[in-house]
Design an enzyme around this catalytic site. Structure first.
Site, mmCIF file in Angstrom:
data_model
loop_
_atom_site.group_PDB
_atom_site.id
_atom_site.type_symbol
_atom_site.label_atom_id
_atom_site.label_comp_id
_atom_site.label_asym_id
_atom_site.label_seq_id
_atom_site.Cartn_x
_atom_site.Cartn_y
_atom_site.Cartn_z
ATOM 1 N N SER A 152 4.922 6.666 2.860
ATOM 2 C CA SER A 152 5.268 5.361 3.284
ATOM 3 C C SER A 152 4.753 4.217 2.133
ATOM 4 O O SER A 152 3.350 4.122 1.991
ATOM 5 C CB SER A 152 4.822 5.369 4.466
ATOM 6 O OG SER A 152 4.835 6.007 5.855
ATOM 7 N N HIS A 195 1.138 5.137 1.348
ATOM 8 C CA HIS A 195 -0.134 6.565 2.331
ATOM 9 C C HIS A 195 0.593 7.617 2.240
ATOM 10 O O HIS A 195 1.858 7.151 2.486
ATOM 11 C CB HIS A 195 0.023 5.253 3.317
ATOM 12 C CG HIS A 195 -0.540 6.193 4.459
ATOM 13 N ND1 HIS A 195 -2.065 6.469 4.765
ATOM 14 C CD2 HIS A 195 -0.582 7.644 5.478
ATOM 15 C CE1 HIS A 195 -2.723 7.011 5.273
ATOM 16 N NE2 HIS A 195 -1.740 7.753 5.651
ATOM 17 N N ASN A 232 1.271 -1.195 -0.053
ATOM 18 C CA ASN A 232 -0.259 0.055 -0.170
ATOM 19 C C ASN A 232 0.921 1.501 -0.283
ATOM 20 O O ASN A 232 2.061 1.238 0.551
ATOM 21 C CB ASN A 232 -0.697 0.211 0.924
ATOM 22 C CG ASN A 232 -2.100 1.553 1.019
ATOM 23 O OD1 ASN A 232 -2.474 1.624 -0.013
ATOM 24 N ND2 ASN A 232 -1.810 1.834 2.376
ATOM 25 N N ASP A 242 -2.910 0.880 8.162
ATOM 26 C CA ASP A 242 -2.079 0.978 7.495
ATOM 27 C C ASP A 242 -0.705 0.976 8.293
ATOM 28 O O ASP A 242 -0.291 1.664 8.504
ATOM 29 C CB ASP A 242 -2.051 2.768 7.875
ATOM 30 C CG ASP A 242 -3.427 3.460 6.574
ATOM 31 O OD1 ASP A 242 -3.817 2.344 5.417
ATOM 32 O OD2 ASP A 242 -3.914 4.045 6.997
HETATM 33 C C1 GAR Z 1 -3.114 8.522 -3.057
HETATM 34 O O1 GAR Z 1 -2.172 9.863 -2.452
HETATM 35 C C2 GAR Z 1 -2.531 8.127 -1.852
HETATM 36 O O2 GAR Z 1 -1.481 7.724 -1.129
HETATM 37 C C3 GAR Z 1 -3.646 8.150 -0.994
HETATM 38 O O3 GAR Z 1 -5.235 8.583 -1.807
HETATM 39 C C4 GAR Z 1 -4.102 8.770 -3.324
HETATM 40 C C5 GAR Z 1 -5.070 8.536 -4.366
HETATM 41 O O4 GAR Z 1 -4.348 9.100 -5.201
HETATM 42 N N1 GAR Z 1 -4.524 6.953 -0.045
HETATM 43 C C6 GAR Z 1 -4.351 6.946 0.920
HETATM 44 O O5 GAR Z 1 -4.717 7.144 1.601
HETATM 45 C C7 GAR Z 1 -5.171 5.379 2.156
HETATM 46 N N2 GAR Z 1 -4.854 5.495 3.154
HETATM 47 P P1 GAR Z 1 -4.722 8.204 -6.964
HETATM 48 O O6 GAR Z 1 -5.741 7.593 -6.731
HETATM 49 O O7 GAR Z 1 -4.495 9.780 -7.707
HETATM 50 O O8 GAR Z 1 -3.305 7.430 -6.716
#
Ligand code: GAR
Length: 206
Positions: free
Chosen positions: A136, A109, A107, A145
């Site tokens: 991370s 994050h 994942n 997470d």
């Molecule tokens: C990303 O920044 C990812 O790190 C975060 O959501 C965003 C999705 O962007 N994920 C989380 O917060 C998970 N807990 P994307 O759809 O443009 O890749």
């Protein structure tokens, strides 16, 4: 190694993976299928444009978390997926699903874990008054997470940051970091011992 990518929204991290694959920068990793739990999200259009198989498994259609996860696993099996990347996938996975892919789910994050897990991590960092945040990339276990960290990059918080501006700078880093971690995972370079993962450094070299 055939990789399944789980998404829920915009899919800029998926795009970074697709672009890296097009440049032959994922090593032996191959994006076999993209699955979204939400219909009609931009991430699905990105998969379509890249001519990568994609599917919707809508969590709202299932009575329990595990029933939803079993449907996703069936879709992943149909594409012979061996490893799973969560790229903006906003659902918690069941213990059943996590156990099915031991040290094979990662994942990304947008914080320096263990700080600010869960939703809206950039906004959490700002509200807390953090001076440093970042990204991370970690193995997924049944916690939120909380799995072993593979790689992190720091991003300074600016005085005039909004959650959006901070998140955009964090995403620049995660778009570079995530493909290099996927490459390392697929090549078998990562080894896990308890919370400690070897085989990738956060400068992006596998
Ligand atoms: C990303 O920044 C990812 O790190 C975060 O959501 C965003 C999705 O962007 N994920 C989380 O917060 C998970 N807990 P994307 O759809 O443009 O890749």
């Amino acid at each position: 190694m055939r990789v399944g990518v789980l998404v829920s929204g915009n899919g800029t991290n998926l795009q970074a993976l697709l672009d890296a694959a097009a440049r032959n920068e994922l090593g032996v990793a191959q994006i076999a299928v993209v699955i979204s739990n939400i219909p009609n999200v931009p991430a699905l259009a990105r998969a379509q444009r890249a001519q990568v198989p994609h599917a919707v498994v809508a969590h709202r259609d299932f009575a329990s978390r595990e029933a939803f996860d079993r449907a996703m696993a069936a879709e992943l099996d149909a594409h012979q997926v061996e490893a799973v990347v969560l790229a903006g996938f906003m659902r918690i996975l069941s213990p059943w699903f996590v156990a099915r892919y031991p040290a094979r789910i990662i994942n990304t994050h947008p914080s320096l874990l263990p700080a600010f897990p869960g939703k809206d991590a950039p906004a959490q960092a700002l509200a807390y008054g953090a001076k440093l945040s970042g990204v991370s990339v970690h193995f997924v276990d049944a916690s939120l997470d909380g799995g072993p960290l593979i790689a992190q990059r720091a991003v300074p918080v600016r005085a005039d940051d909004t959650a959006h501006s901070l998140h955009l700078r964090i995403q620049q880093q995660e778009h570079a970091l995530l493909p290099s971690v996927v490459k390392a995972l697929a090549s078998g370079a990562l080894t896990v011992s308890g919370r400690h993962v070897l085989g990738h450094d956060s400068d992006g070299h596998a």
